[in-house]
Design an enzyme around this catalytic site. Structure first.
Site, PDB file in Angstrom:
ATOM      1  N   GLY A 246       0.786  -1.234   0.000  1.00  0.00           N
ATOM      2  CA  GLY A 246       0.000   0.000   0.000  1.00  0.00           C
ATOM      3  C   GLY A 246       0.814   1.278   0.000  1.00  0.00           C
ATOM      4  O   GLY A 246       0.246   2.371   0.048  1.00  0.00           O
ATOM      5  N   GLY A 290       3.605  -3.588  -3.972  1.00  0.00           N
ATOM      6  CA  GLY A 290       3.415  -3.859  -5.393  1.00  0.00           C
ATOM      7  C   GLY A 290       3.711  -2.583  -6.156  1.00  0.00           C
ATOM      8  O   GLY A 290       4.741  -2.425  -6.811  1.00  0.00           O
ATOM      9  N   ARG A 291       2.792  -1.609  -5.991  1.00  0.00           N
ATOM     10  CA  ARG A 291       2.913  -0.334  -6.694  1.00  0.00           C
ATOM     11  C   ARG A 291       4.264   0.340  -6.433  1.00  0.00           C
ATOM     12  O   ARG A 291       4.875   0.898  -7.339  1.00  0.00           O
ATOM     13  CB  ARG A 291       1.786   0.581  -6.209  1.00  0.00           C
ATOM     14  CG  ARG A 291       1.579   1.829  -7.034  1.00  0.00           C
ATOM     15  CD  ARG A 291       0.598   2.781  -6.331  1.00  0.00           C
ATOM     16  NE  ARG A 291      -0.543   2.125  -5.756  1.00  0.00           N
ATOM     17  CZ  ARG A 291      -1.711   1.941  -6.376  1.00  0.00           C
ATOM     18  NH1 ARG A 291      -1.887   2.406  -7.584  1.00  0.00           N
ATOM     19  NH2 ARG A 291      -2.691   1.317  -5.765  1.00  0.00           N
ATOM     20  N   TYR A 332     -10.919   4.454 -11.337  1.00  0.00           N
ATOM     21  CA  TYR A 332     -10.653   5.131 -10.042  1.00  0.00           C
ATOM     22  C   TYR A 332     -10.490   6.645 -10.194  1.00  0.00           C
ATOM     23  O   TYR A 332     -10.014   7.299  -9.259  1.00  0.00           O
ATOM     24  CB  TYR A 332      -9.338   4.631  -9.427  1.00  0.00           C
ATOM     25  CG  TYR A 332      -9.119   3.151  -9.390  1.00  0.00           C
ATOM     26  CD1 TYR A 332      -9.940   2.314  -8.644  1.00  0.00           C
ATOM     27  CD2 TYR A 332      -8.051   2.580 -10.078  1.00  0.00           C
ATOM     28  CE1 TYR A 332      -9.703   0.940  -8.600  1.00  0.00           C
ATOM     29  CE2 TYR A 332      -7.812   1.215 -10.038  1.00  0.00           C
ATOM     30  CZ  TYR A 332      -8.644   0.408  -9.295  1.00  0.00           C
ATOM     31  OH  TYR A 332      -8.401  -0.936  -9.253  1.00  0.00           O
ATOM     32  N   CYS A 359     -14.797   1.917 -27.700  1.00  0.00           N
ATOM     33  CA  CYS A 359     -16.126   2.432 -27.981  1.00  0.00           C
ATOM     34  C   CYS A 359     -16.863   2.652 -26.670  1.00  0.00           C
ATOM     35  O   CYS A 359     -17.754   1.883 -26.307  1.00  0.00           O
ATOM     36  CB  CYS A 359     -16.856   1.450 -28.878  1.00  0.00           C
ATOM     37  SG  CYS A 359     -18.085   2.291 -29.833  1.00  0.00           S
ATOM     38  N   GLU A 360     -16.433   3.676 -25.954  1.00  0.00           N
ATOM     39  CA  GLU A 360     -17.030   3.983 -24.656  1.00  0.00           C
ATOM     40  C   GLU A 360     -16.592   5.394 -24.258  1.00  0.00           C
ATOM     41  O   GLU A 360     -15.396   5.695 -24.264  1.00  0.00           O
ATOM     42  CB  GLU A 360     -16.544   2.949 -23.625  1.00  0.00           C
ATOM     43  CG  GLU A 360     -16.875   3.347 -22.223  1.00  0.00           C
ATOM     44  CD  GLU A 360     -16.998   2.177 -21.256  1.00  0.00           C
ATOM     45  OE1 GLU A 360     -17.108   1.020 -21.700  1.00  0.00           O
ATOM     46  OE2 GLU A 360     -16.984   2.455 -20.056  1.00  0.00           O
ATOM     47  N   TYR A 388      -0.498  -2.029 -12.074  1.00  0.00           N
ATOM     48  CA  TYR A 388      -1.932  -2.156 -12.356  1.00  0.00           C
ATOM     49  C   TYR A 388      -2.315  -1.556 -13.711  1.00  0.00           C
ATOM     50  O   TYR A 388      -3.421  -1.073 -13.886  1.00  0.00           O
ATOM     51  CB  TYR A 388      -2.757  -1.538 -11.216  1.00  0.00           C
ATOM     52  CG  TYR A 388      -2.398  -2.096  -9.865  1.00  0.00           C
ATOM     53  CD1 TYR A 388      -2.721  -3.409  -9.525  1.00  0.00           C
ATOM     54  CD2 TYR A 388      -1.689  -1.342  -8.932  1.00  0.00           C
ATOM     55  CE1 TYR A 388      -2.356  -3.944  -8.302  1.00  0.00           C
ATOM     56  CE2 TYR A 388      -1.318  -1.873  -7.697  1.00  0.00           C
ATOM     57  CZ  TYR A 388      -1.654  -3.173  -7.398  1.00  0.00           C
ATOM     58  OH  TYR A 388      -1.292  -3.692  -6.181  1.00  0.00           O
TER      59      TYR A 388
HETATM   60  N1  LLP Z   1      -0.946  -7.077  -0.249  1.00  0.00           N
HETATM   61  C1  LLP Z   1      -2.276  -7.276  -0.332  1.00  0.00           C
HETATM   62  C2  LLP Z   1      -2.903  -8.256   0.539  1.00  0.00           C
HETATM   63  C3  LLP Z   1      -3.039  -6.559  -1.258  1.00  0.00           C
HETATM   64  O1  LLP Z   1      -4.337  -6.756  -1.321  1.00  0.00           O
HETATM   65  C4  LLP Z   1      -2.391  -5.633  -2.113  1.00  0.00           C
HETATM   66  C5  LLP Z   1      -3.146  -4.876  -3.102  1.00  0.00           C
HETATM   67  C6  LLP Z   1      -0.999  -5.469  -1.998  1.00  0.00           C
HETATM   68  C7  LLP Z   1      -0.316  -6.196  -1.041  1.00  0.00           C
HETATM   69  C8  LLP Z   1      -0.214  -4.515  -2.851  1.00  0.00           C
HETATM   70  O2  LLP Z   1      -0.652  -3.211  -2.711  1.00  0.00           O
HETATM   71  P1  LLP Z   1       0.218  -2.005  -3.335  1.00  0.00           P
HETATM   72  O3  LLP Z   1       1.535  -1.992  -2.608  1.00  0.00           O
HETATM   73  O4  LLP Z   1       0.398  -2.297  -4.775  1.00  0.00           O
HETATM   74  O5  LLP Z   1      -0.613  -0.816  -3.095  1.00  0.00           O
HETATM   75  N2  LLP Z   1      -5.932  -2.022  -8.736  1.00  0.00           N
HETATM   76  C9  LLP Z   1      -5.729  -1.005  -7.738  1.00  0.00           C
HETATM   77  C10 LLP Z   1      -4.927  -1.480  -6.572  1.00  0.00           C
HETATM   78  C11 LLP Z   1      -5.534  -2.684  -5.920  1.00  0.00           C
HETATM   79  C12 LLP Z   1      -4.672  -3.181  -4.816  1.00  0.00           C
HETATM   80  C13 LLP Z   1      -5.189  -4.471  -4.308  1.00  0.00           C
HETATM   81  N3  LLP Z   1      -4.368  -5.045  -3.308  1.00  0.00           N
HETATM   82  C14 LLP Z   1      -5.067   0.191  -8.395  1.00  0.00           C
HETATM   83  O6  LLP Z   1      -4.840   0.157  -9.605  1.00  0.00           O
HETATM   84  O7  LLP Z   1      -4.797   1.198  -7.753  1.00  0.00           O
END
Ligand code: LLP
Length: 432
Positions: A246, A290-291, A332, A359-360, A388
């Site tokens: 996150g 992740g991000r 989002y 087409c949207e 993502y």
């Molecule tokens: N761990 C868990 C249990 C998670 O559910 C997630 C993300 C992460 C780690 C990694 O989160 P990050 O560090 O990437 O924020 N599609 C959305 C984000 C969905 C995140 C879902 N879970 C977007 O494009 O912003």
């Protein structure tokens, strides 16, 4: 994204030292281009901070942000662990020859097939999400005469989004066991009676794109409030605390994320205080960015096509991709920065909105951003599309998925081929 705004003497945007106009010609557009040195830098910022603090840790890359064989090979090279949430993500990890003992599996509705695959490959840990899963996994472990380390995913009643976090008694979430209403403790008790599952500790994930440390600190406090009573009642202390991912990144100048070590320092500081307060051993800390590992390491290149000017309303320019390669603006209202990559030195003189070609009406990538005057054939670069973007891409309107290129040591390498039309319709069967 400012960090990737390097411009060569021809006035072309470069990434990792490579001219983006060369990349667009060679691989066509839309094209994701990752700067692998930046991926490594982000990974090391987490890993090295834990090492500097002398804390045993696992930095598990949340592969949902961008999963591909090449990406997971880089994660492996950087000694990251891996968070997978599906058979597909686990399959990709196996293809990348990722060490299975460093793979953690998530999911709020893991199937028997997913759990069996995890058990068969003896992955490092399964993050238990619900009571049904406990029953399923118990049975599968018995069938395979196997054992598994598990974490209990708990919802601490903190929901964090960028600058805000919300404290709630019971969290309304599809994930995990609630701490406040006793379900987490019930799961713990249930698991203690199953010899084949070893409860290594707790997991929580409070949200995504978070800029402050308060939410994380609050989550740690709530975890320890419960752990203190588990220690008293069951003489249990966790070996592992997984605080999820996150950690926020900068998409536009409106975003002010912390340095990556800032999050780690805050987490470690709070855990240090809590273990002293509750007289516990310092646990191993796991996180799941992740991000923050990939988000700011990539750009997407598009070719500009048609334009539509509505006097007094808005100027639209359309590109050859859109919500199929980046659903985030539509889903989002996510904001991005962009420039014309072939006119990177030309000052922005217009305000344009960038539309995709689906087409949207909602298929928009950017609204009202400053741009140099765009002509058909110009190359548009959108920054910070590494997380993502590709992973959430679709074949809407039967558009083939984009290609992905990695740059390292000024060398470009294709790591995901552009989909062909044959591949787009490969599962179709004739009805004649
Ligand atoms: N761990 C868990 C249990 C998670 O559910 C997630 C993300 C992460 C780690 C990694 O989160 P990050 O560090 O990437 O924020 N599609 C959305 C984000 C969905 C995140 C879902 N879970 C977007 O494009 O912003």
């Amino acid at each position: 994204m400012q960090e990737l705004k390097d411009i060569d003497i021809q006035g072309h945007l470069t990434i990792g030292g490579v001219d983006t106009t060369y990349l667009a010609k060679k691989y066509e557009t839309p094209l994701f281009v990752y700067d692998v040195e930046k991926i490594r830098e982000n990974a090391r910022a987490f890993v090295d901070t834990f090492a500097r603090l002398g804390v045993n840790a696992q930095v598990a890359y949340a592969s949902k942000a961008f999963s591909s064989i090449a990406m997971l090979q880089v994660a492996k090279q950087e000694n990251l662990s891996l968070d997978v949430v599906s058979q597909g993500e686990l399959y990709t990890a196996l293809q990348a020859d990722f060490p299975t003992e460093k793979i953690h599996m998530h999911g709020n509705n893991k199937s028997v097939a997913e759990l069996e695959m995890a058990v068969k490959h003896d992955i490092g840990c399964i993050v238990i999400d619900n009571f049904h899963e406990i029953d399923l996994l118990k049975e599968i472990l018995a069938n395979y005469q196997s054992e598994m380390d598990v974490l209990i995913r708990v919802t601490p009643g903190i929901e964090a989004h960028t600058h805000d976090y919300i404290l709630t008694g019971n969290e309304d979430s599809k994930f995990g066991f609630d701490l406040a209403n006793g379900q987490a403790e019930e799961a713990f008790r249930k698991l203690q009676e199953i010899d084949s599952m070893h409860v290594k500790g707790l997991h929580c994930h409070i949200g995504s794109q978070i800029f402050e440390t308060d939410g994380f600190v609050m989550a740690v406090r709530r975890l320890f409030d419960s752990l203190a009573s588990w220690k008293k009642n069951y003489d249990y202390t966790p070996e592992v605390l997984n605080l999820g991912g996150g950690f926020g990144i900068r998409y536009t100048d409106e975003d002010e994320p912390l340095q990556l070590d800032g999050y780690v320092n805050a987490l470690v500081d709070e855990i240090k205080q809590q273990v002293v307060k509750h007289d516990m051993d310092f646990p191993e800390i796991w996180i799941e960015p992740g991000r923050a590992i990939v988000g700011n390491t990539a750009i997407t290149l598009y070719t500009v096509g048609s334009k539509k000017q509505i006097p007094g309303v808005r100027d639209y320019i359309a590109v050859d991709g859109g919500m199929t390669d980046n659903i985030r603006p539509a889903l989002y209202q996510a904001k991005y920065d962009a420039i014309l990559a072939n006119k990177a030195n030309v000052p922005a003189s217009t305000t344009a909105s960038v539309a995709g070609k689906c087409c949207e009406s909602g298929d928009m990538l950017l609204w009202d951003v400053p741009l140099a005057n765009a002509e058909p054939g110009d190359l548009l670069a959108v920054f910070s599309t590494g997380a993502y973007g590709y992973s959430m891409s679709s074949n809407y309107n039967r558009f083939p998925k984009a290609a992905v290129v990695f740059i390292e040591n000024k060398q470009d390498k294709l790591v995901i081929q552009r989909e062909t039309y044959q591949e787009v319709s490969k599962n179709d069967l004739s009805y004649e």
